[in-house]
Design an enzyme around this catalytic site. Structure first.
Site, PDB file in Angstrom:
ATOM      1  N   ARG A 187       3.177   4.453  -7.365  1.00 17.39           N
ATOM      2  CA  ARG A 187       4.447   4.209  -8.275  1.00 17.39           C
ATOM      3  C   ARG A 187       4.401   5.314  -9.326  1.00 17.39           C
ATOM      4  NH1 ARG A 187       4.003  -2.390  -8.237  1.00 17.39           N
ATOM      5  NH2 ARG A 187       5.397  -2.480  -6.340  1.00 17.39           N
ATOM      6  N   LYS A 191       8.013 -16.608   7.389  1.00 19.80           N
ATOM      7  CA  LYS A 191       8.539 -17.623   7.258  1.00 19.80           C
ATOM      8  C   LYS A 191      10.212 -17.660   7.067  1.00 19.80           C
ATOM      9  CE  LYS A 191       5.059 -19.990   4.504  1.00 19.80           C
ATOM     10  NZ  LYS A 191       5.164 -20.226   3.294  1.00 19.80           N
ATOM     11  N   GLY A 210       7.932  -6.095   0.643  1.00 17.03           N
ATOM     12  CA  GLY A 210       6.676  -5.398   0.310  1.00 17.03           C
ATOM     13  C   GLY A 210       5.689  -5.356   1.509  1.00 17.03           C
ATOM     14  N   GLY A 264      10.352  -8.297  -3.971  1.00 11.72           N
ATOM     15  CA  GLY A 264      11.239  -9.419  -4.526  1.00 11.72           C
ATOM     16  C   GLY A 264      12.533  -8.778  -4.755  1.00 11.72           C
TER      17      GLY A 264
HETATM   18  P1  ADP Z   1       7.813  -8.808   3.491  1.00 15.62           P
HETATM   19  O1  ADP Z   1       6.698  -8.896   2.326  1.00 15.62           O
HETATM   20  O2  ADP Z   1       8.476  -7.452   3.977  1.00 15.62           O
HETATM   21  O3  ADP Z   1       9.222  -9.559   3.066  1.00 15.62           O
HETATM   22  P2  ADP Z   1       7.002 -11.209   4.728  1.00 15.62           P
HETATM   23  O4  ADP Z   1       5.882 -11.331   3.678  1.00 15.62           O
HETATM   24  O5  ADP Z   1       8.059 -12.069   5.003  1.00 15.62           O
HETATM   25  O6  ADP Z   1       7.311  -9.671   4.748  1.00 15.62           O
HETATM   26  O7  ADP Z   1       5.885 -11.277   6.297  1.00 15.62           O
HETATM   27  C1  ADP Z   1       5.024 -10.404   6.268  1.00 15.62           C
HETATM   28  C2  ADP Z   1       3.697 -11.081   7.019  1.00 15.62           C
HETATM   29  O8  ADP Z   1       4.233 -11.988   8.262  1.00 15.62           O
HETATM   30  C3  ADP Z   1       2.584 -10.380   7.447  1.00 15.62           C
HETATM   31  O9  ADP Z   1       1.590 -10.536   6.721  1.00 15.62           O
HETATM   32  C4  ADP Z   1       2.463 -10.764   8.978  1.00 15.62           C
HETATM   33  O10 ADP Z   1       1.031 -10.766   9.294  1.00 15.62           O
HETATM   34  C5  ADP Z   1       3.051 -11.974   9.119  1.00 15.62           C
HETATM   35  N1  ADP Z   1       3.399 -12.375  10.503  1.00 15.62           N
HETATM   36  C6  ADP Z   1       4.203 -11.566  11.234  1.00 15.62           C
HETATM   37  N2  ADP Z   1       4.413 -12.367  12.451  1.00 15.62           N
HETATM   38  C7  ADP Z   1       3.650 -13.346  12.462  1.00 15.62           C
HETATM   39  C8  ADP Z   1       3.342 -14.393  13.335  1.00 15.62           C
HETATM   40  N3  ADP Z   1       3.822 -14.467  14.452  1.00 15.62           N
HETATM   41  N4  ADP Z   1       2.407 -15.493  12.830  1.00 15.62           N
HETATM   42  C9  ADP Z   1       1.914 -15.450  11.550  1.00 15.62           C
HETATM   43  N5  ADP Z   1       2.303 -14.484  10.516  1.00 15.62           N
HETATM   44  C10 ADP Z   1       3.077 -13.335  11.053  1.00 15.62           C
END
Ligand code: ADP
Ligand code: MG
Length: 395
Positions: free
Chosen positions: A36, A202, A352, A375
């Site tokens: 950063r 989720k 992230g 975020g």
């Molecule tokens: P971002 O931070 O890019 O918005 P998220 O925080 O929504 O993404 O998702 C990232 C997480 O989702 C990762 O830590 C990954 O391990 C988890 N993940 C992806 N697929 C699965 C799965 N099938 N079951 C459980 N966790 C999952």
């Protein structure tokens, strides 16, 4: 509407207040990742080369009490910045008062100064995080113009972004300009076909993003943990997979609204537990009670690769599987490869963990833009107005 940029300002001899994102990981006074700081340099260099005095503001972590201040000073950041710029950087261990005012008065054209962590102002009444108008006015009184280059906090109205901006002439720096061009531009006016890829843990974290993109995208490819809430909503068995039972109605609504646009995985890599060495099974139908889905399967990688052909715009948020474990990173890698092979497409990855996955898996150079805002990227993808962007003047 395009925002004024740092290049639209007259900077010679001016005290230029700059909101940067120096919220870097620090362990035992050592910066463990300086990305950063490195990313902020083009804007700082431009200001100083034009003869401006760069006065830098940033937060670092969360500070609620006097004790929280330990390890949250920007002093090591100022030292690292000085090394990177190859010139002295003044650090002021205060967020207001005589020492800060005198240090600014002593600056010469082209000098750089770092103000202490803006969140030290949160101890007494959350003045920074609640955008206390007096604090914004005071900080603004220290300069002539304001440049916001901190996209990571653009979804929050704080004194160090919106507060200062409401009292001075404003512009965005190069990092913010890029985020506005790519995420803002694409969400408002994408080149078609426009394919969105959504995954991650989720559905509940991504409702806003899905709802916004259902209207805008031509196709939505779903992977990651959110798959199983959608499949459970279709009446499938999902075993121990991550599934939000309280979101089944919502998932059904989204499926209905999206119709053919929304494409779910056709196979899943399953395992009995969350372990890189666990035995894996690839399933196309119901997942039994003793298994959980941890990645999209090979047929889904093929399907998604086909669906991406001809796309002119791709936005991706959320890994396709548990990419942190190599056994379950293949789906995310497969989609990265499909995107890397697209010709003439604007490709953007945001969030992230998604940005971390693209970089960690070696695809950093394959995207048109990697949005590291976390975020802020998500709220921008939801189509929300970001106060940190909104508070900057239009061209
Ligand atoms: P971002 O931070 O890019 O918005 P998220 O925080 O929504 O993404 O998702 C990232 C997480 O989702 C990762 O830590 C990954 O391990 C988890 N993940 C992806 N697929 C699965 C799965 N099938 N079951 C459980 N966790 C999952
Ligand atoms: Mg995340």
């Amino acid at each position: 509407m395009a925002k004024k940029t740092v290049e639209d300002l007259d900077l010679k001899g001016k005290k230029v207040l700059v909101r940067v994102d120096f919220n870097v990981p620090i362990k035992d006074d050592v910066i463990t990742n300086d990305n950063r700081i490195v990313a902020a340099i083009p804007t700082i260099d431009y200001i100083t080369a034009e003869g401006g005095k760069a006065i830098l503001f940033s937060h670092l972590g969360r500070v609620k009490t006097e004790e929280d201040k330990a390890g949250k000073s920007l002093k090591p950041v100022a030292e690292r910045l000085s090394e990177l710029l190859g010139k002295p950087v003044t650090f002021v261990p205060e967020t207001r008062g005589k020492e800060l005012e005198e240090a600014i008065a002593n600056m010469k054209d082209g000098d750089v100064l770092v103000v202490e962590n803006t969140r030290f102002e949160d101890i007494d009444g959350k003045k920074e995080s609640k955008n206390d108008p007096e604090l914004g006015k005071y900080w603004a009184s220290l300069g002539d113009v304001f440049v916001n280059d901190a996209f990571g906090t653009a979804h929050r109205a704080h004194a160090s972004n919106v507060g200062i901006a409401s009292n001075l002439p404003t512009a965005v720096g190069y990092l913010m300009e890029k985020e506005i061009k790519f995420i803002g531009g694409v969400v408002e006016n994408p080149q078609r076909p426009f394919v969105a890829i959504l995954g991650g843990a989720k559905v509940s974290d991504k409702i806003g993003v899905i709802e916004n993109l259902i209207d805008k995208a031509d196709k939505i490819l779903i992977g990651g943990g959110m798959t199983y809430t959608f499949q459970a909503a279709q009446g499938r068995k999902v075993g121990m997979s991550i599934c939000e039972k309280d979101k089944l109605d919502l998932a059904r609504e989204l499926l209905e609204k999206a119709g053919d646009k929304l494409i779910l995985p056709v196979d899943t890599v399953c395992a009995p537990d969350f372990d890189n060495d666990a035995p894996t099974t690839i399933l196309t139908g119901d997942i039994p009670d003793d298994l959980e889905g941890l990645d999209i399967g090979p047929e889904t990688i093929k399907l998604f690769t086909e669906e991406l052909q001809g796309a002119k715009t791709v936005i991706w948020n959320g890994p396709m599987g548990v990419f942190e474990l190599p056994t379950f990173a293949k789906g995310t890698i497969g989609v990265c490869e499909a995107i890397a092979n697209l010709k003439d497409a604007t490709t953007i990855i945001g969030g992230g963990d998604s940005a971390a996955a693209a970089i960690q898996l070696g695809f950093a150079d394959e995207f048109t833009h990697i949005s590291t805002g976390g975020g802020a990227s998500l709220e921008y993808l939801e189509g929300k107005v970001l106060p940190g962007v909104e508070s900057i003047s239009d061209k």
